[in-house]
Write a protein that holds these residues in place. Structure first.
Motif: not given
Length: 337
Positions: A172, A176, A290, A322, A324
């Motif tokens: 992730a 980004h 993160f 999870r 973010s």
């Protein structure tokens, strides 16, 4: 100076003017006691400084309502926040925590020693959180006490676990940076013998960069603490626009190196961390990172253990959580030439 004699329930009964059996029922929470009588007993116990002999009570109930926790290093914010979350959730479930670590990083033999100490204290179950402790080293204790692992997935029968998906987090963060236009990305890859979690997130970053048609620049480091030193050795010839660090403290160390290098270095490189909690996650600092749901990891670890102890769950479970991406000022878009 001689120690004052420890007050007993007999002393409380005499002070409150009630029977010994009434004191026993009131303090244990078992049996009916008139509210006014209970008030007198509680007041007497408080005035006399009475502390229940939990060990003696355990001989009758065979339960201590105590959970042992083995932590790798409470100097690292991750473990400190993890412990706080466990403590809070244990209290909600009617248990208390006995946490153990040492003054530095808990090595394998030290962690095993602490597990033995907790078992000797007759804790009802143990949560293991040292990342470097192999399951093969502590699974032998399963016949003595239920075990839950916090921070990584376990496949050993009899052990439940909870962890954040570090592969998902690493990928992730890369996406980004790609969205910001970065194609030349350096990744600091930590030795898996030091931390499998740090290595997993770094390896996922590298894989995601390659999956998007770019070539990652891999900088290997023994630990996350060596990040700034390792990058410094390559900084003069580092053909990258972004540097991905294994942890937030590592990212802050690197940003300080870039600051010393000069304003051009700070503007030349975007920097990402990983963890996203505590003071380093402050919007004021603006670190791109993160966020790991460490509080949820701590609460879930306690729930997994207590549910097993109370017969609410008979099967092993793995809970994958999870996190973010937290956009910040340290990762900037690539401006068109």
């Amino acid at each position: 100076m001689a120690r004052t004699r420890t007050p007993t329930i007999v002393d409380i009964a005499a002070y409150a003017g009630v029977s010994k059996s009434a004191v026993s029922r009131a303090l244990s929470g078992q049996g009916e006691v008139h509210p006014e009588t209970r008030r007198k007993i509680v007041e007497a116990a408080d005035r006399l400084g009475y502390v229940a002999n939990v060990m003696a009570r355990n001989l009758v109930s065979s339960r201590t309502k105590t959970l042992g926790v083995v932590l790798r290093d409470v100097r690292k914010p991750y473990y400190a926040f993890l412990q706080a979350a466990m403590q809070s959730q244990a209290e909600e479930r009617g248990y208390r925590i006995v946490a153990t670590t040492n003054a530095g990083q808990l090595e394998v033999e030290e962690a095993l020693h602490e597990i033995k100490n907790l078992i000797s204290l007759q804790v009802d179950g143990i949560i293991v959180a040292p990342a470097r402790l192999p399951t093969s080293k502590f699974k032998k204790f399963l016949d003595r006490v239920p075990l839950v692992v916090a921070g990584r997935q376990e496949i050993t029968p009899g052990i439940s676990s909870v962890a954040c998906d570090d592969s998902d987090g690493g990928r992730a963060l890369v996406r980004h940076l790609l969205d910001l236009g970065h194609r030349q990305i350096a990744v600091v890859l930590v030795d898996p013998q030091y931390s499998q979690r740090y290595y997993t997130r770094g390896a996922a970053m590298i894989d995601e960069i390659r999956a998007n048609g770019a070539d990652p620049i891999v900088l290997t480091a023994g630990t996350d603490l060596a990040t700034a030193e390792v990058v410094s050795q390559h900084l003069r010839n580092l053909d990258a626009t972004a540097i991905m660090c294994p942890t937030d403290p590592a990212a802050m160390d690197l940003l300080e190196v870039l600051r010393v290098e000069g304003s051009s270095a700070l503007t030349r490189y975007s920097v990402t961390g990983y963890d996203g909690y505590g003071p380093l996650a402050s919007p004021f600092l603006g670190l791109t990172t993160f966020r790991i749901p460490q509080e949820e990891i701590g609460r879930t670890a306690v729930d997994l253990l207590v549910d097993r102890l109370e017969g609410r769950s008979e099967n092993d479970r793995f809970v994958s959580l999870r996190g973010s991406v937290v956009p910040g000022r340290t990762a900037r878009p690539i401006m068109p030439a």
